[in-house]
Design a protein around this motif. Sequence first.
Motif, PDB file in Angstrom:
ATOM      1  N   ILE A  17       7.552  91.915 -10.922  1.00  0.00           N
ATOM      2  CA  ILE A  17       8.827  91.354 -10.444  1.00  0.00           C
ATOM      3  C   ILE A  17       9.669  92.464  -9.816  1.00  0.00           C
ATOM      4  N   LYS A  18       9.699  93.608 -10.485  1.00  0.00           N
ATOM      5  CA  LYS A  18      10.507  94.734  -9.984  1.00  0.00           C
ATOM      6  C   LYS A  18       9.927  95.272  -8.678  1.00  0.00           C
ATOM      7  N   ALA A  19       8.599  95.289  -8.582  1.00  0.00           N
ATOM      8  CA  ALA A  19       7.958  95.782  -7.353  1.00  0.00           C
ATOM      9  C   ALA A  19       8.351  94.915  -6.158  1.00  0.00           C
ATOM     10  N   GLU A  20       8.614  93.648  -6.431  1.00  0.00           N
ATOM     11  CA  GLU A  20       9.030  92.738  -5.334  1.00  0.00           C
ATOM     12  C   GLU A  20      10.544  92.799  -5.108  1.00  0.00           C
ATOM     13  N   GLU A  21      11.198  93.723  -5.812  1.00  0.00           N
ATOM     14  CA  GLU A  21      12.657  93.906  -5.714  1.00  0.00           C
ATOM     15  C   GLU A  21      13.442  92.654  -6.051  1.00  0.00           C
ATOM     16  N   LYS A  22      12.910  91.884  -6.992  1.00  0.00           N
ATOM     17  CA  LYS A  22      13.629  90.693  -7.457  1.00  0.00           C
ATOM     18  C   LYS A  22      14.558  91.060  -8.602  1.00  0.00           C
ATOM     19  N   SER A  23      15.680  90.347  -8.691  1.00  0.00           N
ATOM     20  CA  SER A  23      16.628  90.646  -9.773  1.00  0.00           C
ATOM     21  C   SER A  23      16.216  89.902 -11.045  1.00  0.00           C
ATOM     22  N   ILE A  24      16.548  90.525 -12.178  1.00  0.00           N
ATOM     23  CA  ILE A  24      16.173  89.945 -13.475  1.00  0.00           C
ATOM     24  C   ILE A  24      17.429  89.554 -14.249  1.00  0.00           C
ATOM     25  N   THR A  48      20.126  84.914 -10.552  1.00  0.00           N
ATOM     26  CA  THR A  48      19.083  85.959 -10.557  1.00  0.00           C
ATOM     27  C   THR A  48      17.738  85.337 -10.156  1.00  0.00           C
ATOM     28  N   ASP A  49      16.799  86.205  -9.741  1.00  0.00           N
ATOM     29  CA  ASP A  49      15.517  85.694  -9.214  1.00  0.00           C
ATOM     30  C   ASP A  49      14.543  85.320 -10.328  1.00  0.00           C
ATOM     31  N   LYS A  50      14.535  86.098 -11.402  1.00  0.00           N
ATOM     32  CA  LYS A  50      13.610  85.806 -12.510  1.00  0.00           C
ATOM     33  C   LYS A  50      14.390  85.861 -13.815  1.00  0.00           C
ATOM     34  N   VAL A  51      14.258  84.793 -14.609  1.00  0.00           N
ATOM     35  CA  VAL A  51      15.015  84.730 -15.860  1.00  0.00           C
ATOM     36  C   VAL A  51      14.067  84.954 -17.047  1.00  0.00           C
ATOM     37  N   VAL A  52      14.461  85.874 -17.907  1.00  0.00           N
ATOM     38  CA  VAL A  52      13.723  86.134 -19.155  1.00  0.00           C
ATOM     39  C   VAL A  52      14.569  85.584 -20.302  1.00  0.00           C
ATOM     40  N   VAL A  53      13.978  84.720 -21.121  1.00  0.00           N
ATOM     41  CA  VAL A  53      14.655  84.219 -22.323  1.00  0.00           C
ATOM     42  C   VAL A  53      13.900  84.777 -23.530  1.00  0.00           C
ATOM     43  N   SER A  54      14.587  85.520 -24.368  1.00  0.00           N
ATOM     44  CA  SER A  54      13.903  85.987 -25.579  1.00  0.00           C
ATOM     45  C   SER A  54      14.218  85.051 -26.735  1.00  0.00           C
ATOM     46  N   ILE A  55      13.215  84.849 -27.566  1.00  0.00           N
ATOM     47  CA  ILE A  55      13.372  84.037 -28.783  1.00  0.00           C
ATOM     48  C   ILE A  55      12.925  84.919 -29.932  1.00  0.00           C
ATOM     49  N   PHE A  56      13.900  85.416 -30.671  1.00  0.00           N
ATOM     50  CA  PHE A  56      13.583  86.390 -31.716  1.00  0.00           C
ATOM     51  C   PHE A  56      14.637  86.285 -32.808  1.00  0.00           C
ATOM     52  N   VAL A  57      14.224  85.853 -33.987  1.00  0.00           N
ATOM     53  CA  VAL A  57      15.158  85.779 -35.116  1.00  0.00           C
ATOM     54  C   VAL A  57      15.249  87.194 -35.688  1.00  0.00           C
ATOM     55  N   ASN A  58      16.389  87.815 -35.419  1.00  0.00           N
ATOM     56  CA  ASN A  58      16.535  89.249 -35.678  1.00  0.00           C
ATOM     57  C   ASN A  58      16.885  89.541 -37.140  1.00  0.00           C
ATOM     58  N   PRO A  59      15.937  90.091 -37.901  1.00  0.00           N
ATOM     59  CA  PRO A  59      16.211  90.285 -39.341  1.00  0.00           C
ATOM     60  C   PRO A  59      17.390  91.219 -39.604  1.00  0.00           C
ATOM     61  N   THR A  60      17.659  92.182 -38.706  1.00  0.00           N
ATOM     62  CA  THR A  60      18.679  93.195 -39.037  1.00  0.00           C
ATOM     63  C   THR A  60      20.112  92.680 -38.920  1.00  0.00           C
ATOM     64  N   GLN A  61      20.310  91.464 -38.401  1.00  0.00           N
ATOM     65  CA  GLN A  61      21.691  90.986 -38.289  1.00  0.00           C
ATOM     66  C   GLN A  61      22.056  89.950 -39.344  1.00  0.00           C
ATOM     67  N   PHE A  62      21.110  89.687 -40.263  1.00  0.00           N
ATOM     68  CA  PHE A  62      21.405  88.746 -41.352  1.00  0.00           C
ATOM     69  C   PHE A  62      21.853  89.525 -42.579  1.00  0.00           C
ATOM     70  N   ASN A  63      22.790  88.937 -43.324  1.00  0.00           N
ATOM     71  CA  ASN A  63      23.304  89.638 -44.499  1.00  0.00           C
ATOM     72  C   ASN A  63      22.580  89.254 -45.773  1.00  0.00           C
ATOM     73  N   THR A  64      21.988  88.054 -45.779  1.00  0.00           N
ATOM     74  CA  THR A  64      21.276  87.663 -46.992  1.00  0.00           C
ATOM     75  C   THR A  64      19.877  87.169 -46.608  1.00  0.00           C
ATOM     76  N   ALA A  65      18.930  87.421 -47.523  1.00  0.00           N
ATOM     77  CA  ALA A  65      17.547  87.015 -47.265  1.00  0.00           C
ATOM     78  C   ALA A  65      17.463  85.503 -47.117  1.00  0.00           C
TER      79      ALA A  65
END
Length: 278
Positions: A17-24, A48-65
């Motif tokens: 994507i970057k080689a084609e100079e597209k925005s992310i 933007t030309d290419k959209v990245v959506v991340s799906i990640f339940v981030n353990p470090t931002q939770f206060n309780t297990a």
Amino acid sequence: MQIFQDKQSLLQALQEIKAEEKSIGFVPTMGALHDGHIALVRSALRVTDKVVVSIFVNPTQFNTASDLDKYPRTLEADIALLKKEGDIFVFAPAVSDIYPEEDLFAPFDLEGIDLVMEGKFRPGHFQGVVHVVRNLFLIVQPQKAFFGLKDFQQVAVIRLMTKKLSLPIEIIACAIERAPNGLALSSRNLRLTESQKEDALILFQTLEFLKKLTRDFSPAVSREKAIEFFKKGKLELEYLELVSGETLEALDQNWSADSTCCIAAFCGEVRLIDTTPL
Ligand code: AMP
């Protein structure tokens, strides 16, 4: 749409994507997607030309297990929703991809904006947010990143982090999406019963009530009246603060041009937040 479950395959695709100079454009999420997330994705697709959506339940931002354990995970439904939006890159990495052993990250000076409101009740939460967003930014290297104003304080924290690290990333804040009755959309709403969803309306109703007070009363008096109004409902209040939108400093006698109310409360076991500019 393409789904990447490891960092290397995403990096390879992004190189093209970057080689084609597209925005992310980048939309970080913890999944259990709803129309609030989709609004961010649509904003990103528009500019933007290419959209990245991340799906990640981030353990470090939770206060309780238990809060981390109970966080809804609905990857298949999320992917089906995103498929309808366009030719998106979905990044659903493992914890080891985001937090490799050689990860150099030290607690970050956030000038105190991480210690009030959410930060006061969820110690360490924003260090966790900054850590994951920094690591995701380093992988995706977007030109623009999209965050919802539902998490008003988070937007302020991310802006500060981006500035302090001199990252060439524009942070775009998007309006809150609500259900027709006013309830702010949230992944955590999946954990509410129908009657709890009714109870939770007190959050929005309090914000609307507060908007009517600002002309006649100081922030201190308005806050007291709003708390009194809120307590007529069934939720358990954690905080209701009136702050300057830029500095997050509590307002007392005078309103500022960017006065904002932030509120957090428990509906049963589920912690909900809401906010409005005043
Ligand atoms: P989350 O998956 O809860 O971490 O949220 C991912 C992104 O979506 C964050 O930038 C949130 O602020 C945003 N978001 C969550 N709910 C809403 C909403 N109701 N309206 C707008 N943005 C939202």
